[in-house]
Design an enzyme around this catalytic site. Sequence first.
Site, PDB file in Angstrom:
ATOM      1  N   SER A 127       8.780  36.073  -1.731  1.00 60.14           N
ATOM      2  CA  SER A 127       9.100  35.214  -2.979  1.00 60.14           C
ATOM      3  C   SER A 127       9.610  33.938  -2.481  1.00 60.14           C
ATOM      4  O   SER A 127       9.026  33.367  -1.745  1.00 60.14           O
ATOM      5  CB  SER A 127       9.724  36.068  -3.858  1.00 60.14           C
ATOM      6  OG  SER A 127       9.820  35.657  -5.262  1.00 60.14           O
TER       7      SER A 127
ATOM      8  N   HIS B 134       5.080  42.075  -8.165  1.00 60.02           N
ATOM      9  CA  HIS B 134       5.342  41.068  -7.273  1.00 60.02           C
ATOM     10  C   HIS B 134       6.320  41.712  -6.019  1.00 60.02           C
ATOM     11  O   HIS B 134       7.184  42.385  -6.363  1.00 60.02           O
ATOM     12  CB  HIS B 134       6.300  39.964  -7.964  1.00 60.02           C
ATOM     13  CG  HIS B 134       6.889  38.975  -7.324  1.00 60.02           C
ATOM     14  ND1 HIS B 134       6.102  38.042  -6.704  1.00 60.02           N
ATOM     15  CD2 HIS B 134       8.147  38.578  -7.176  1.00 60.02           C
ATOM     16  CE1 HIS B 134       7.015  37.105  -6.028  1.00 60.02           C
ATOM     17  NE2 HIS B 134       8.334  37.694  -6.248  1.00 60.02           N
TER      18      HIS B 134
ATOM     19  N   GLU C  40      -0.314  38.798  -9.961  1.00 59.47           N
ATOM     20  CA  GLU C  40       1.088  37.992 -10.266  1.00 59.47           C
ATOM     21  C   GLU C  40       0.838  36.498 -10.465  1.00 59.47           C
ATOM     22  O   GLU C  40       0.048  35.989 -10.170  1.00 59.47           O
ATOM     23  CB  GLU C  40       1.780  38.439  -8.903  1.00 59.47           C
ATOM     24  CG  GLU C  40       1.179  37.775  -7.756  1.00 59.47           C
ATOM     25  CD  GLU C  40       2.292  38.239  -6.554  1.00 59.47           C
ATOM     26  OE1 GLU C  40       3.454  37.957  -6.758  1.00 59.47           O
ATOM     27  OE2 GLU C  40       1.697  38.397  -5.525  1.00 59.47           O
TER      28      GLU C  40
END
Length: 358
Positions: A187, A320, A290
């Site tokens: 991320s 995610h 996502e």
Amino acid sequence: MFWIIAAVVLFIIALTLLLFRTEDLSHLDEAEYSVREATPSEENLKVLERIREMGKAGKGLRGKARLMAMRKHMDGLSDGLDLQSEFRHCDSPNGEWVIAPGADTRRRILYIHGGAWAAGSPRSHRAITDRLSHIASAAVFAVDYRLMPEHRFMDGVRDCRKAYTWLTANGPDSTIEATFILVAGDSAGGSHALGLLAWIRESGLRQADGAVAFSPSTDLTLTAPSNRSNIATDPMLGPMFGGLSKIPRPVIWWATLAAFRISPTSPVASPLRGSLVNLPPTLIQASDSEMLLDNARRYAAKAKAEGSRVELHTWPGMVHVWQIFTPILPEAEEAFADIEGFIREIEAGKRQPEEAQT
């Protein structure tokens, strides 16, 4: 009065266009990509319940109290897992060594955790770093980079750069140079990891042998289609950031500049916006449901067009960064098996030139 207001509006528009000049990357959305043919496992329901619990962690709280609750909840994600690695704190650079039994400490992985640059820690991502140490037989250094808002965005970037430079020549027990280095992150940490690769290249340092990014944020301009189209299908990021879809992008860009003290168009904050030439082999894993899917797709498509080997492997219906839910989630185990195969390919590719020279 009307003319004054009109002049101010025109000035703001002109300044926005000047400061946030963005290349239209919509042509990258035409690149084909495949999604694994599978149905999410039953264990995925347990994961979704944990996501709902995470959402409840800050319910009714605001500001710093909400952020502290989120950080505390994230730090408990790996609690209760049977982790076999040794976890060893390091003060300089700040972080944590994760060493699986029998790991070769000359083989090293720099791991950069996610959490929107404001949450997460080496502790919160131990499920991932433990698994990486096992499959790569390497010592993993999870850098504890400085978080916003207490620190600036660039402070975290500098911490990652310092950690990588140090890692090339320092292991957990010695100053022996690394024989193999992998950079990995998820991320927001995936964004730092990809941005780090470009910085290493520009700095003339020893480049990583490879990189792995889980659902990386590659572009803070939020122009990728899935940033809006996948809000309803993303149980983690949708509730947290879906509201941004109602705000005009130029307003978001100004807010990002104010909060991050760096333009969202800068390659440091948005690796997609920089040169992707001459990068090491990189594996990106993402879910087709996502919000950050197209960030990954665009990065992979642009990197390939510029001659770098970047692979995008996509799973259907996963949350995610589902890899953090190993070992309860079979798809997480599949993802780590995928990474293990990727590492073997990298090492096979390294051996071929060496064998040719001999």
